[in-house]
Write a protein that holds these residues in place. Sequence first.
Motif, PDB file in Angstrom:
ATOM      1  N   ALA A 175      -3.870   1.236   5.689  1.00  0.00           N
ATOM      2  CA  ALA A 175      -3.119   0.327   4.811  1.00  0.00           C
ATOM      3  C   ALA A 175      -3.270   0.778   3.358  1.00  0.00           C
ATOM      4  N   PHE A 176      -4.476   1.211   3.015  1.00  0.00           N
ATOM      5  CA  PHE A 176      -4.729   1.686   1.653  1.00  0.00           C
ATOM      6  C   PHE A 176      -3.890   2.937   1.365  1.00  0.00           C
ATOM      7  N   ALA A 177      -3.876   3.870   2.325  1.00  0.00           N
ATOM      8  CA  ALA A 177      -3.102   5.104   2.150  1.00  0.00           C
ATOM      9  C   ALA A 177      -1.634   4.773   1.908  1.00  0.00           C
ATOM     10  N   SER A 178      -1.132   3.845   2.692  1.00  0.00           N
ATOM     11  CA  SER A 178       0.270   3.468   2.563  1.00  0.00           C
ATOM     12  C   SER A 178       0.576   2.912   1.175  1.00  0.00           C
ATOM     13  N   GLU A 179      -0.288   2.038   0.689  1.00  0.00           N
ATOM     14  CA  GLU A 179      -0.050   1.439  -0.627  1.00  0.00           C
ATOM     15  C   GLU A 179      -0.263   2.446  -1.748  1.00  0.00           C
TER      16      GLU A 179
ATOM     17  N   VAL B 294      -1.974 -14.371   3.528  1.00  0.00           N
ATOM     18  CA  VAL B 294      -2.726 -14.387   2.273  1.00  0.00           C
ATOM     19  C   VAL B 294      -3.992 -13.532   2.311  1.00  0.00           C
ATOM     20  N   CYS B 295      -4.445 -13.165   3.496  1.00  0.00           N
ATOM     21  CA  CYS B 295      -5.717 -12.449   3.633  1.00  0.00           C
ATOM     22  C   CYS B 295      -5.436 -10.974   3.931  1.00  0.00           C
ATOM     23  N   PRO B 296      -6.255 -10.061   3.397  1.00  0.00           N
ATOM     24  CA  PRO B 296      -6.008  -8.637   3.690  1.00  0.00           C
ATOM     25  C   PRO B 296      -6.155  -8.275   5.158  1.00  0.00           C
ATOM     26  N   ARG B 297      -6.605  -9.213   5.997  1.00  0.00           N
ATOM     27  CA  ARG B 297      -6.612  -8.942   7.438  1.00  0.00           C
ATOM     28  C   ARG B 297      -5.185  -8.761   7.959  1.00  0.00           C
ATOM     29  N   MET B 298      -4.216  -9.268   7.195  1.00  0.00           N
ATOM     30  CA  MET B 298      -2.815  -9.094   7.576  1.00  0.00           C
ATOM     31  C   MET B 298      -2.341  -7.801   6.899  1.00  0.00           C
ATOM     32  N   TYR B 299      -2.577  -6.707   7.600  1.00  0.00           N
ATOM     33  CA  TYR B 299      -2.333  -5.380   7.022  1.00  0.00           C
ATOM     34  C   TYR B 299      -0.853  -5.146   6.731  1.00  0.00           C
ATOM     35  N   GLY B 300      -0.629  -4.366   5.685  1.00  0.00           N
ATOM     36  CA  GLY B 300       0.745  -4.004   5.345  1.00  0.00           C
ATOM     37  C   GLY B 300       1.452  -5.050   4.509  1.00  0.00           C
ATOM     38  N   LYS B 301       0.729  -6.068   4.060  1.00  0.00           N
ATOM     39  CA  LYS B 301       1.351  -7.142   3.280  1.00  0.00           C
ATOM     40  C   LYS B 301       0.798  -7.175   1.851  1.00  0.00           C
ATOM     41  N   TYR B 302       0.317  -6.036   1.403  1.00  0.00           N
ATOM     42  CA  TYR B 302      -0.296  -5.997   0.072  1.00  0.00           C
ATOM     43  C   TYR B 302       0.672  -6.460  -1.018  1.00  0.00           C
ATOM     44  N   LYS B 303       1.891  -5.985  -0.935  1.00  0.00           N
ATOM     45  CA  LYS B 303       2.851  -6.305  -2.009  1.00  0.00           C
ATOM     46  C   LYS B 303       3.081  -7.819  -2.100  1.00  0.00           C
ATOM     47  N   GLU B 304       3.093  -8.478  -0.946  1.00  0.00           N
ATOM     48  CA  GLU B 304       3.256  -9.947  -0.961  1.00  0.00           C
ATOM     49  C   GLU B 304       2.065 -10.600  -1.641  1.00  0.00           C
ATOM     50  N   PHE B 328     -19.967  -4.289   2.271  1.00  0.00           N
ATOM     51  CA  PHE B 328     -19.463  -4.033   3.629  1.00  0.00           C
ATOM     52  C   PHE B 328     -18.170  -4.799   3.938  1.00  0.00           C
ATOM     53  N   CYS B 329     -17.645  -5.521   2.945  1.00  0.00           N
ATOM     54  CA  CYS B 329     -16.325  -6.137   3.139  1.00  0.00           C
ATOM     55  C   CYS B 329     -15.297  -5.138   2.627  1.00  0.00           C
ATOM     56  N   ASP B 330     -14.909  -4.224   3.504  1.00  0.00           N
ATOM     57  CA  ASP B 330     -14.001  -3.151   3.087  1.00  0.00           C
ATOM     58  C   ASP B 330     -12.602  -3.665   2.806  1.00  0.00           C
ATOM     59  N   LEU B 331     -12.223  -4.736   3.500  1.00  0.00           N
ATOM     60  CA  LEU B 331     -10.861  -5.241   3.342  1.00  0.00           C
ATOM     61  C   LEU B 331     -10.614  -5.669   1.897  1.00  0.00           C
ATOM     62  N   HIS B 332     -11.504  -6.501   1.395  1.00  0.00           N
ATOM     63  CA  HIS B 332     -11.332  -6.940   0.013  1.00  0.00           C
ATOM     64  C   HIS B 332     -11.727  -5.827  -0.961  1.00  0.00           C
ATOM     65  N   GLY B 333     -12.704  -5.024  -0.573  1.00  0.00           N
ATOM     66  CA  GLY B 333     -13.127  -3.935  -1.453  1.00  0.00           C
ATOM     67  C   GLY B 333     -11.964  -3.005  -1.778  1.00  0.00           C
ATOM     68  N   ALA B 334     -11.220  -2.612  -0.735  1.00  0.00           N
ATOM     69  CA  ALA B 334     -10.098  -1.693  -0.948  1.00  0.00           C
ATOM     70  C   ALA B 334      -8.942  -2.401  -1.645  1.00  0.00           C
ATOM     71  N   GLU B 335      -8.695  -3.636  -1.246  1.00  0.00           N
ATOM     72  CA  GLU B 335      -7.562  -4.348  -1.857  1.00  0.00           C
ATOM     73  C   GLU B 335      -7.835  -4.645  -3.338  1.00  0.00           C
ATOM     74  N   ASN B 336      -9.083  -4.935  -3.654  1.00  0.00           N
ATOM     75  CA  ASN B 336      -9.426  -5.157  -5.064  1.00  0.00           C
ATOM     76  C   ASN B 336      -9.108  -3.925  -5.906  1.00  0.00           C
ATOM     77  N   ALA B 337      -9.335  -2.745  -5.313  1.00  0.00           N
ATOM     78  CA  ALA B 337      -9.047  -1.509  -6.053  1.00  0.00           C
ATOM     79  C   ALA B 337      -7.555  -1.395  -6.350  1.00  0.00           C
ATOM     80  N   LEU B 338      -6.739  -1.774  -5.375  1.00  0.00           N
ATOM     81  CA  LEU B 338      -5.289  -1.722  -5.595  1.00  0.00           C
ATOM     82  C   LEU B 338      -4.855  -2.769  -6.617  1.00  0.00           C
ATOM     83  N   PHE B 339      -5.437  -3.963  -6.478  1.00  0.00           N
ATOM     84  CA  PHE B 339      -5.139  -5.019  -7.469  1.00  0.00           C
ATOM     85  C   PHE B 339      -5.499  -4.536  -8.874  1.00  0.00           C
ATOM     86  N   GLU B 340      -6.679  -3.946  -8.974  1.00  0.00           N
ATOM     87  CA  GLU B 340      -7.148  -3.475 -10.288  1.00  0.00           C
ATOM     88  C   GLU B 340      -6.164  -2.463 -10.871  1.00  0.00           C
ATOM     89  N   ARG B 341      -5.750  -1.516 -10.011  1.00  0.00           N
ATOM     90  CA  ARG B 341      -4.802  -0.498 -10.471  1.00  0.00           C
ATOM     91  C   ARG B 341      -3.521  -1.147 -11.004  1.00  0.00           C
TER      92      ARG B 341
END
Lengths: 470, 384
Positions: A175-179, B294-304, B328-341
Amino acid sequence: MRPEMQEYNYDWLMGKTLATAARVPLGTKKETELTYRYIPYFKNIAKTLIDAGDPGIQALKMMSQYYENILTAHAQGKKIVATTFCNSPAILYAMDMVPVTFEMLTAIGSMVWKRGMFDYMDFCCEVGMPETSCSSQRGALGAVLGAVLGGLFEKIDMVICDTPGVCDTNANAFAFASEYLDKPFFQLNYPSSIGDDRSQQYHIDDYKEMIKFAEKHSGNKLDYDRLAEVLSEVDKQDAMIADLEDMLMLKPTPVPPVFNLLLYAGRFCFSGRREFTLLLESMLKITKENAAAGISGLKNGEEKLRMFMCYIDHYTVDLNFCHFLEERGIAHIGSILTRNFRDNNQYAQEMPGSSYGIDISSPDAMLDTIAQMNARLPMVRSIRGPYDKKGMWLEESLICAKMYDADCVIYNGTPGCRNTWGMVKPFARDMEKHGYPTHIMYDDAFDDRVESWEATRERLDEFFKIRGLL
Amino acid sequence: MNVFHDAATHVECESIHQWKKTGKPVVGYTCSYTPAEIFHAVDILPVRLRGIETEGMEIGDTYFGPFICSFPKCILQLAGKGKFSFLDGAIITPGCDGMRRLDECWRKAGEDFKGIVPDYFYYFDVPHKAENHGMAWYLDEIRALIKSIEDHFHVNVTDEKLTAAIREFNKGRRLLGEIETLRSQDNVVVSGTDVFAATVAGTVMPREEYTRLLEDWLAELKTRIQALNTGESRVMLVGSISDEIDLFKLIEDTDKAIIVGENLCFGIRYEGNEIREDGDPIEALAQHYLGSSVCPRMYGKYKERLAMLKEKIHQSRAEGVIMQNIRFCDLHGAENALFERDLEAMGIPCLRVEREYGPHIDAGRMKLRINAFLERMDAARRQL
């Protein structure tokens, strides 16, 4: 990323290294020695594989071809799909697309390079992936993300993964790669159960959506004649895998330890393709010869211990793990990655609903076949639900340990494997209750910086000694 | 407010204690994808499971491996210590890899610590996609859950009861929405700590009592004129699961920030949308809980999720965002990086920080990082 790493395109460098290694057996002794000078870090593995005879050479050719496909995909008008080892590439080949399987690329890089995939793993963290995420994706992902640094890797065109709810860390990397690269994303999603009608239907519904996605973003319609060809090849391959798996049961097992690795590497890279068939034929020939002669697949000919890897193997530099098994006289009787759960396999008979069959009589039958096959790939089959439920990890491991007459069970993974780390302690306790000495390795299968190979080796030796196994 | 703080800071708060005295059952659940309305409909108190008040990790670490987030470990620790003895049931959901393995670890711990596994222990299989077949699966899961509750607790979940429960929960959602509006004003009259305490309380208190107290509190808030923000930065807190009031206090006690919004699993994340009160109530629940991604467990919905976060930032007029993820919470860890960007590119200052859940052993380090971030925000404001 270190500047010098940016001087070389990772895919090109790896592809040419493998291509060079694959040509080594064609040369004279002098040419061979000269060629090895051009692949200094890969020399030990190349030698190991070439010494293994024709299967090793086939494997080198296969891996070389894998990179060649990636490097030439766009020139041939094909789309590159980033995907995971638990997602069969067969459908992508049937749709004339080229898979980039992250875990395979990381494993190959980890074995081939002196510094493994460290720089690429770290680059992932530089751009935001948590350092606690799985190294098996982070290595290749770092290289793929390196596309943004000026073409360290061919640009991927889309992302398809199938691990949400099975291995969230894995799915998260895709998912990260895609975004990060702004590429289309599709996730196949598996329920926590398998084998019941409801789950089977979910597999098909989800798979059909995946095909629609792939058709939309590749511009290629699924050609059912081509799918039939690919599945027929898979059928052939499955029969040979079943033979190899059966021969793993023999004592001593005539299957050399490295064949385990080649078996699943081939399936993850070239399921349904002729390259994998050639490799299997070659492995089967040698294994049958060993079996006929009643000899072990181990080089020294003496099988002292039968070890069952209940999860994955160890992949860092120079195939150290395989050498270790050879040196100690340990027969590798398979891992979660070895089993394919085709309905003709013996262990599958013990677990109703666990397996798939192949039927190419109609488009619907083929779709059902490939959806159910995909749902039986490693991880997505065995660890999708509670480990102690019917048909899941514990039952599978117990059946395999018994059927293959294991002396011990070893767990190995990566710190990023959140899913198994969430249950491996109770799992190990259950295995012990059933009489199997079980060892949990705390290393990283792809990253020696987490625990050096030397420390890992010491811990394994300690386990074998304390439990009176060796 | 004291009742809310009591509920937010105690595993077995007074409200639960009083409820138990009536003899009515309590069922715990681990994930925001569990429709709590179902339990409320049949007079079962739904209580979101949490790991606060944990004092050690010897039980959590015995069953979970070392590379697991401290949230499920804390829950298991409390379970092992008998702190959830008030539960008559528990629902485990595959929210993420760590949380779903609470199922096995709790059951296995139950073999060593007798009586810690509630009689009713249920695995609720929430899919990771809301498309047609995903939604159909989730609907079936809800129906199976209802059937199981009916069988175990000898109750009858009717459409009428479910609709009434949805109405009751919607009241609370509307009230929380009003509080959100209130703190989006120039003068912020309520601290982020208090609002979060009130929100967390809603996940453990009997709903009628909660709604009544929330109404009273909102009425009192509307009378306040004294602004709490006198130069502090307006910040938003997002990321991994948190029910920790101490984390909010830690930020606001710097006297450099006031929290005007959050996007957390325990916070006002679901409250933006009310649940439809007409039609099939089970479908309405499914659409609300699974459909919002609303949760990053729903993959592919980052833009929403990014769009939702931007909207929240816009509405709350937050000037900066603190993004935390539990180790060890990779879901939020990775999504936070995208949010930050993406947020930094819009000129919104962001702090990304990794931490542990539970006993605030790293409070000093967190405070240092947060202070530095707030000083950076402050300096940037002064330059304007």
